[in-house]
Design an enzyme around this catalytic site. Structure first.
Site, PDB file in Angstrom:
ATOM      1  N   CYS A  88      -6.494 -17.081  42.311  1.00 33.48           N
ATOM      2  CA  CYS A  88      -7.257 -17.772  43.579  1.00 33.48           C
ATOM      3  C   CYS A  88      -6.873 -19.257  42.832  1.00 33.48           C
ATOM      4  O   CYS A  88      -7.981 -19.847  41.725  1.00 33.48           O
ATOM      5  CB  CYS A  88      -7.949 -17.602  44.374  1.00 33.48           C
ATOM      6  N   CYS A 106      11.083 -13.779  54.467  1.00 36.07           N
ATOM      7  CA  CYS A 106      10.068 -14.283  55.478  1.00 36.07           C
ATOM      8  C   CYS A 106       9.481 -15.491  55.153  1.00 36.07           C
ATOM      9  O   CYS A 106       9.696 -17.045  55.662  1.00 36.07           O
ATOM     10  CB  CYS A 106       8.788 -13.545  55.328  1.00 36.07           C
ATOM     11  N   CYS A 137      -9.982 -15.355  49.922  1.00 34.30           N
ATOM     12  CA  CYS A 137     -10.257 -15.185  48.805  1.00 34.30           C
ATOM     13  C   CYS A 137     -11.661 -14.673  48.844  1.00 34.30           C
ATOM     14  O   CYS A 137     -12.982 -14.635  49.779  1.00 34.30           O
ATOM     15  CB  CYS A 137     -10.115 -16.728  48.064  1.00 34.30           C
ATOM     16  N   CYS A 140     -14.984 -17.411  46.894  1.00 32.77           N
ATOM     17  CA  CYS A 140     -14.757 -18.774  47.518  1.00 32.77           C
ATOM     18  C   CYS A 140     -14.491 -18.299  49.361  1.00 32.77           C
ATOM     19  O   CYS A 140     -14.420 -19.875  49.703  1.00 32.77           O
ATOM     20  CB  CYS A 140     -13.537 -19.687  46.307  1.00 32.77           C
ATOM     21  N   HIS A 143      -7.997 -20.126  52.246  1.00 34.25           N
ATOM     22  CA  HIS A 143      -7.086 -19.706  53.207  1.00 34.25           C
ATOM     23  C   HIS A 143      -6.779 -19.138  51.588  1.00 34.25           C
ATOM     24  O   HIS A 143      -5.477 -20.144  51.955  1.00 34.25           O
ATOM     25  CB  HIS A 143      -7.227 -20.315  54.022  1.00 34.25           C
ATOM     26  N   HIS A 146      -1.327 -14.440  55.940  1.00 38.21           N
ATOM     27  CA  HIS A 146      -2.226 -13.839  56.809  1.00 38.21           C
ATOM     28  C   HIS A 146      -1.651 -12.166  56.217  1.00 38.21           C
ATOM     29  O   HIS A 146      -0.551 -12.923  54.998  1.00 38.21           O
ATOM     30  CB  HIS A 146      -1.547 -14.051  57.797  1.00 38.21           C
ATOM     31  N   ASP A 150       3.977  -4.903  58.794  1.00 41.24           N
ATOM     32  CA  ASP A 150       5.659  -4.836  59.073  1.00 41.24           C
ATOM     33  C   ASP A 150       6.275  -5.101  56.785  1.00 41.24           C
ATOM     34  O   ASP A 150       7.234  -4.927  56.614  1.00 41.24           O
ATOM     35  CB  ASP A 150       6.040  -5.595  58.927  1.00 41.24           C
ATOM     36  N   ARG A 158       2.192  -5.995  54.449  1.00 39.06           N
ATOM     37  CA  ARG A 158       2.041  -7.383  54.022  1.00 39.06           C
ATOM     38  C   ARG A 158       1.634  -8.714  54.241  1.00 39.06           C
ATOM     39  O   ARG A 158       1.477  -9.163  54.859  1.00 39.06           O
ATOM     40  CB  ARG A 158       3.519  -8.062  54.668  1.00 39.06           C
ATOM     41  N   CYS A 160       0.707 -11.592  53.638  1.00 38.13           N
ATOM     42  CA  CYS A 160       1.739 -13.060  52.922  1.00 38.13           C
ATOM     43  C   CYS A 160       1.249 -14.460  52.754  1.00 38.13           C
ATOM     44  O   CYS A 160       0.197 -14.830  53.287  1.00 38.13           O
ATOM     45  CB  CYS A 160       2.946 -13.283  54.643  1.00 38.13           C
TER      46      CYS A 160
HETATM   47 FE    FE Z   1     -11.637 -18.648  45.500  1.00 40.48          FE
END
Ligand code: FE
Length: 174
Positions: A88, A106, A137, A140, A143, A146, A150, A158, A160
């Site tokens: 992260c 993608c 994560c 913490c 973000h 997603h 697939d 996946r 992503c």
């Molecule tokens: Fe983190």
């Protein structure tokens, strides 16, 4: 009475010292200190967004704390194929191994499984008129991206991810 060569030496030293001071000042202004970053500490973090704003770059803060998405095909780890571990970028939590990374069209780095089951957390995301599952994560709550159904075998998933949310460390040669 100093000889000319001594004057030149003193002047050169002054220039070097001034240069070093200027460089260190610049480095401190562009690289913020992040006291929450650790690749070994697994304790969950509860840090306010106001505090994260002080320690993350504006670009990372926008994705990690405000859920922004980087533009497709622009991230540094899309089409990146080096053996190692992805952490992260906000807190250093180990997230993915390169062995779980697969090539996709993608536009974002994609993995079929996290490093450990608790490396990441999941949250329903109904933004942008879609129902998606957000990946955060596990340490913490940053973000990361997603998850979709697939992906390839063995999981069919996946993950992503935004490159900017990831911090890569290559394996050392043995
Ligand atoms: Fe983190």
């Amino acid at each position: 009475m100093k000889k000319p060569v001594e004057y030149i030496g003193a002047a050169l030293m002054t220039v070097l010292l001034l240069g070093a001071t200027a460089c260190s000042g610049k480095a401190q202004s562009t690289q913020k200190q992040n006291p929450y970053y650790s690749r070994t500490d697994t304790k969950r973090l509860t840090v306010t967004n106001a505090e994260w704003k002080k320690v993350l770059s504006p670009e990372l803060y926008a994705v990690a704390r405000e859920g922004e998405t980087e533009f497709a095909f622009t991230g540094k780890y899309y089409e990146y194929d080096v053996k190692g571990t992805y952490y992260c970028a906000a807190c250093g939590n180990p997230l993915f191994r390169s062995t779980a990374k697969f090539s996709t069209t993608c536009g974002w780095p994609s993995f079929y499984e996290p490093l450990r089951a608790n490396s990441v957390l999941y949250k329903e995301d109904n933004s942008h008129s879609m129902t998606r599952t957000e990946v955060l994560c596990g340490r913490c709550d940053a973000h990361l991206g997603h998850i979709f159904d697939d992906g390839p075998k063995p999981t069919g998933k996946r993950f992503c991810m935004n490159s900017i949310s990831l911090d890569f460390e290559p394996d050392t040669q043995k």
